[in-house]
Design a protein around this motif. Structure first.
Motif, PDB file in Angstrom:
ATOM      1  N   TYR A 141       5.096   5.543  -3.993  1.00 56.45           N
ATOM      2  CA  TYR A 141       5.796   4.187  -3.518  1.00 56.45           C
ATOM      3  C   TYR A 141       5.020   3.317  -2.725  1.00 56.45           C
ATOM      4  CZ  TYR A 141      10.415   6.092  -5.113  1.00 56.45           C
ATOM      5  OH  TYR A 141      11.390   6.305  -5.886  1.00 56.45           O
ATOM      6  N   TYR A 142       5.131   2.003  -2.960  1.00 54.36           N
ATOM      7  CA  TYR A 142       4.430   1.137  -2.343  1.00 54.36           C
ATOM      8  C   TYR A 142       5.249   0.986  -0.936  1.00 54.36           C
ATOM      9  CZ  TYR A 142       1.196  -0.565  -5.853  1.00 54.36           C
ATOM     10  OH  TYR A 142       0.393  -0.699  -6.607  1.00 54.36           O
ATOM     11  N   TYR A 143       4.615   0.473   0.440  1.00 52.67           N
ATOM     12  CA  TYR A 143       5.284  -0.007   1.246  1.00 52.67           C
ATOM     13  C   TYR A 143       4.771  -1.357   1.966  1.00 52.67           C
ATOM     14  CZ  TYR A 143       7.309   4.542   1.954  1.00 52.67           C
ATOM     15  OH  TYR A 143       8.088   5.720   1.961  1.00 52.67           O
ATOM     16  N   LYS A 144       5.451  -2.157   2.501  1.00 54.99           N
ATOM     17  CA  LYS A 144       5.046  -3.226   3.047  1.00 54.99           C
ATOM     18  C   LYS A 144       5.149  -3.213   4.578  1.00 54.99           C
ATOM     19  CE  LYS A 144       5.749  -7.143  -0.171  1.00 54.99           C
ATOM     20  NZ  LYS A 144       6.576  -8.177  -0.529  1.00 54.99           N
ATOM     21  N   LEU A 145       4.174  -3.945   5.228  1.00 58.45           N
ATOM     22  CA  LEU A 145       4.526  -3.887   6.840  1.00 58.45           C
ATOM     23  C   LEU A 145       5.989  -5.038   7.067  1.00 58.45           C
ATOM     24  CD1 LEU A 145       1.079  -4.751   8.404  1.00 58.45           C
ATOM     25  CD2 LEU A 145       2.816  -2.846   8.909  1.00 58.45           C
ATOM     26  N   PHE A 157       0.753  -1.036   0.030  1.00 60.51           N
ATOM     27  CA  PHE A 157      -0.047   0.082  -0.009  1.00 60.51           C
ATOM     28  C   PHE A 157       0.734   1.358   0.126  1.00 60.51           C
ATOM     29  CE2 PHE A 157       0.822  -1.613   4.214  1.00 60.51           C
ATOM     30  CZ  PHE A 157       1.277  -0.578   5.061  1.00 60.51           C
ATOM     31  N   THR A 158       0.289   2.314  -0.047  1.00 61.75           N
ATOM     32  CA  THR A 158       1.025   3.501  -0.129  1.00 61.75           C
ATOM     33  C   THR A 158       0.593   4.465   0.986  1.00 61.75           C
ATOM     34  OG1 THR A 158      -0.549   4.887  -1.543  1.00 61.75           O
ATOM     35  CG2 THR A 158       0.911   3.618  -3.001  1.00 61.75           C
ATOM     36  N   PRO A 211       7.589  -9.128  11.576  1.00 59.46           N
ATOM     37  CA  PRO A 211       7.748  -9.120  12.862  1.00 59.46           C
ATOM     38  C   PRO A 211       7.625  -7.906  13.571  1.00 59.46           C
ATOM     39  CG  PRO A 211       9.411 -10.077  11.212  1.00 59.46           C
ATOM     40  CD  PRO A 211       8.375  -9.429  10.622  1.00 59.46           C
ATOM     41  N   LYS A 212       8.044  -6.866  13.388  1.00 60.06           N
ATOM     42  CA  LYS A 212       7.937  -5.960  14.161  1.00 60.06           C
ATOM     43  C   LYS A 212       6.630  -5.324  14.154  1.00 60.06           C
ATOM     44  CE  LYS A 212      12.088  -2.787  13.315  1.00 60.06           C
ATOM     45  NZ  LYS A 212      12.764  -2.043  12.435  1.00 60.06           N
ATOM     46  N   TYR A 213       5.612  -5.529  13.244  1.00 56.12           N
ATOM     47  CA  TYR A 213       4.311  -5.192  13.295  1.00 56.12           C
ATOM     48  C   TYR A 213       3.507  -6.070  14.416  1.00 56.12           C
ATOM     49  CZ  TYR A 213      -0.457  -5.200  12.182  1.00 56.12           C
ATOM     50  OH  TYR A 213      -1.975  -4.998  12.030  1.00 56.12           O
ATOM     51  N   ILE A 214       3.874  -7.443  14.492  1.00 54.45           N
ATOM     52  CA  ILE A 214       3.352  -8.328  15.478  1.00 54.45           C
ATOM     53  C   ILE A 214       3.937  -7.902  16.683  1.00 54.45           C
ATOM     54  CG2 ILE A 214       3.459 -10.454  16.380  1.00 54.45           C
ATOM     55  CD1 ILE A 214       3.333 -11.427  13.237  1.00 54.45           C
ATOM     56  N   LYS A 267       5.550  10.662  11.023  1.00 56.37           N
ATOM     57  CA  LYS A 267       5.148   9.785  12.229  1.00 56.37           C
ATOM     58  C   LYS A 267       5.143   8.304  11.989  1.00 56.37           C
ATOM     59  CE  LYS A 267       2.020  12.247  15.480  1.00 56.37           C
ATOM     60  NZ  LYS A 267       0.594  12.680  15.642  1.00 56.37           N
ATOM     61  N   VAL A 268       4.611   8.019  10.671  1.00 53.65           N
ATOM     62  CA  VAL A 268       4.333   6.768  10.351  1.00 53.65           C
ATOM     63  C   VAL A 268       5.637   6.106  10.101  1.00 53.65           C
ATOM     64  CG1 VAL A 268       3.647   5.187   8.395  1.00 53.65           C
ATOM     65  CG2 VAL A 268       2.088   6.815   9.566  1.00 53.65           C
ATOM     66  N   LEU A 269       6.477   6.720   9.312  1.00 53.51           N
ATOM     67  CA  LEU A 269       7.913   6.252   9.251  1.00 53.51           C
ATOM     68  C   LEU A 269       8.748   5.903  10.272  1.00 53.51           C
ATOM     69  CD1 LEU A 269       8.567   7.582   5.533  1.00 53.51           C
ATOM     70  CD2 LEU A 269       7.612   5.212   6.188  1.00 53.51           C
ATOM     71  N   SER A 270       8.736   7.008  11.387  1.00 54.98           N
ATOM     72  CA  SER A 270       9.223   6.878  12.726  1.00 54.98           C
ATOM     73  C   SER A 270       9.241   5.689  13.143  1.00 54.98           C
ATOM     74  CB  SER A 270       9.016   8.111  13.367  1.00 54.98           C
ATOM     75  OG  SER A 270       7.971   8.005  14.102  1.00 54.98           O
ATOM     76  N   THR A 271       7.954   4.796  13.224  1.00 55.35           N
ATOM     77  CA  THR A 271       7.701   3.511  13.655  1.00 55.35           C
ATOM     78  C   THR A 271       8.774   2.517  13.262  1.00 55.35           C
ATOM     79  OG1 THR A 271       6.055   2.825  12.266  1.00 55.35           O
ATOM     80  CG2 THR A 271       5.399   4.141  14.257  1.00 55.35           C
ATOM     81  N   LYS A 272       9.145   2.865  11.999  1.00 57.15           N
ATOM     82  CA  LYS A 272      10.007   1.699  11.315  1.00 57.15           C
ATOM     83  C   LYS A 272       9.192   0.432  11.134  1.00 57.15           C
ATOM     84  CE  LYS A 272      14.106   3.928  12.448  1.00 57.15           C
ATOM     85  NZ  LYS A 272      14.963   4.393  11.712  1.00 57.15           N
ATOM     86  N   LEU A 273       7.802   0.484  11.159  1.00 54.29           N
ATOM     87  CA  LEU A 273       7.104  -0.631  10.844  1.00 54.29           C
ATOM     88  C   LEU A 273       7.013  -0.774   9.377  1.00 54.29           C
ATOM     89  CD1 LEU A 273       6.157  -1.264  13.510  1.00 54.29           C
ATOM     90  CD2 LEU A 273       3.857  -0.637  13.134  1.00 54.29           C
ATOM     91  N   LEU A 274       7.304   0.226   8.479  1.00 54.15           N
ATOM     92  CA  LEU A 274       7.070  -0.033   7.110  1.00 54.15           C
ATOM     93  C   LEU A 274       8.305  -0.058   6.412  1.00 54.15           C
ATOM     94  CD1 LEU A 274       4.119   2.573   6.439  1.00 54.15           C
ATOM     95  CD2 LEU A 274       3.960   0.308   7.368  1.00 54.15           C
ATOM     96  N   ILE A 275       8.382  -0.955   5.261  1.00 55.66           N
ATOM     97  CA  ILE A 275       9.411  -1.076   4.382  1.00 55.66           C
ATOM     98  C   ILE A 275       8.991  -0.708   3.069  1.00 55.66           C
ATOM     99  CG2 ILE A 275      10.956  -2.870   3.390  1.00 55.66           C
ATOM    100  CD1 ILE A 275      10.223  -4.736   5.621  1.00 55.66           C
ATOM    101  N   LYS A 276      10.171   0.454   2.736  1.00 52.27           N
ATOM    102  CA  LYS A 276       9.629   0.965   1.187  1.00 52.27           C
ATOM    103  C   LYS A 276       9.829   0.008   0.173  1.00 52.27           C
ATOM    104  CE  LYS A 276      10.469   5.340  -0.882  1.00 52.27           C
ATOM    105  NZ  LYS A 276      11.339   6.635  -0.481  1.00 52.27           N
ATOM    106  N   GLN A 277       9.010  -0.134  -0.793  1.00 53.08           N
ATOM    107  CA  GLN A 277       9.121  -0.857  -2.067  1.00 53.08           C
ATOM    108  C   GLN A 277      10.122  -0.232  -3.076  1.00 53.08           C
ATOM    109  OE1 GLN A 277       8.602  -3.500   0.577  1.00 53.08           O
ATOM    110  NE2 GLN A 277       8.362  -4.535  -1.395  1.00 53.08           N
TER     111      GLN A 277
END
Lengths: 235, 235
Positions: A207-211, A159-160, A214-217, A184-194
């Motif tokens: 850009y697409y991002y993926k969760l 998702f973007t 492991p960090k998400y869980i 804010k969202v990116l500072s969580t490091k929960l997303l990986i840029k594709q």
DNA sequence: TCAAAAGTGTTCGAATTACACCCATGG
DNA sequence: CCATGGGTGTAATTCGAACACTTTTGA
């Protein structure tokens, strides 16, 4: 078998409030009830608990029967218990709310039920106290999503950021500054840029991002405030 | 009367997790079960839902029967539904948690039941899945109290700031700076300073405060963060 | 070449934390 | 007179909010 004497036994049903997000707005999956009473009226997907199931299991089964999906985000909301909520016979209704990726549903839809997605601000009249359940689920979704990162459950695997922001803005009916939001969202490091971009929804592409799963869980119970002034939005 | 065919009807019970605060620590009110199975074992106060009651009403009734209190803070927690949670017969247990002023209880105690207050870190073995319920209630209390001003329900009408701080520190097992705490609490304007002091717990004496009731009720759903780093304390 | 949406940095004010001393009283 | 717990203020830092311009590309 010894039993508790003099007590009334009653039906226990599960009702699922199923949320989906089509990229623009939040939607609710409803079915046309196939049996009396209230046959053909719109209703939440539901069913009775079976002798050897617990409620979570029963809710999953019911959800799976309708959507074909497994491993869906599902959370017990509340038990509804007005004595006459079901006019036919006393029934306790345990409401569950589910968050699904609406696109997965579109593929695996079951044709056993007349089901349809409704925009949240255009819900038809529902049977029994289902409108109350929906209202509570909406409130709970706002509440929970203001504090925890559950809304990713509504999005596809890729998702973007504009899509994610769109989702938050839709749920809270507010506008968010995209610079603050992305930081804010990116500072969580929960997303990986594709490396790829979504070129469908804009000319420049996003850009697409993926969760980062492991960090998400790990952070599922964590507090993540993505929206400004959460308290102001949770009346 | 027409009914739903082929479905199992089951018992629905309410179990109350009753919290009280004695000025030093958080306590739980338990009873010795007066009937089989598990007679004389410690248990949450509970009872079956009656034909013309909803769950909230039934929970209030049960609580009133034990404590004599009315208008108590009571919140539905969750339904527990493992098929064999009650070995005698399938029963859904709906857990409620209650916050009461322990001193009011001491006056109005009912003698119908063998009831006793237990310190939270010294809970005896409980019947069925009641320990699970207690654990969830503890978690929910921490969660809710970190965000909303519900802990006042545990205090008497007049209380001091050190008492209030003591309560928060007890629930989160942490220490709070008293200067920051009092500034934060008083900045909500929810408390009205009384002219008298509590001279019992210290030599200098601590001023009593009362809740500004209209403001309190108005702010009940509001977000009030009295403790530092709430997220760190809510694992 | 223009319109539409994506992406990115800085400044300001508010809120949060850390921290230390004096006060009132009972023993 | 001293030990105990109550009460209060300030400085440093962090966090959140506001805000504008450049880039890319398809039409």
């Amino acid at each position: 078998m010894v039993r508790y004497g003099g007590q009334t036994r009653i039906l226990v049903a599960i009702d699922c409030i199923i949320f989906g997000f089509d990229g623009n707005e939040l939607k609710l999956l409803l079915i046309q009830r196939g049996f009396e009473p209230e046959k053909l009226k719109w209703s939440l997907m539901g069913g009775f608990i079976q002798p050897n199931e617990n409620l979570d299991y029963a809710a999953n089964t019911i959800l799976n029967k309708l959507t074909g999906l497994e491993g869906v985000y599902l959370e017990q909301l509340q038990a509804f218990s007005e004595p006459n909520r079901d006019p036919l016979e006393r029934t306790i209704g345990v409401a569950y709310f589910a968050l699904i990726d609406i696109h997965k549903y579109e593929i695996q839809i079951s044709h056993e039920y007349q089901a349809e997605w409704f925009s949240l601000n255009n819900i038809p009249e529902l049977i029994f106290d289902h409108s109350l359940m929906v209202a509570l689920a909406k409130k709970q979704l706002r509440y929970k999503a203001a504090l925890h990162p559950i809304l990713f459950e509504l999005l596809p695997g890729k998702f973007t950021l504009p899509q994610l922001q769109n989702l938050y803005e839709g749920i809270y009916e507010t506008e968010i500054d995209k610079r603050n939001f992305s930081r804010k969202v990116l500072s969580t490091k929960l997303l990986i840029k594709q490396p790829e971009k979504d070129m469908v929804n804009s000319k420049k592409g996003a850009y697409y991002y993926k969760l980062d799963m492991p960090k998400y869980i790990e952070n599922f119970q964590a507090f993540l405030y993505f929206i400004p002034n959460p308290q102001a939005l949770l009346g």
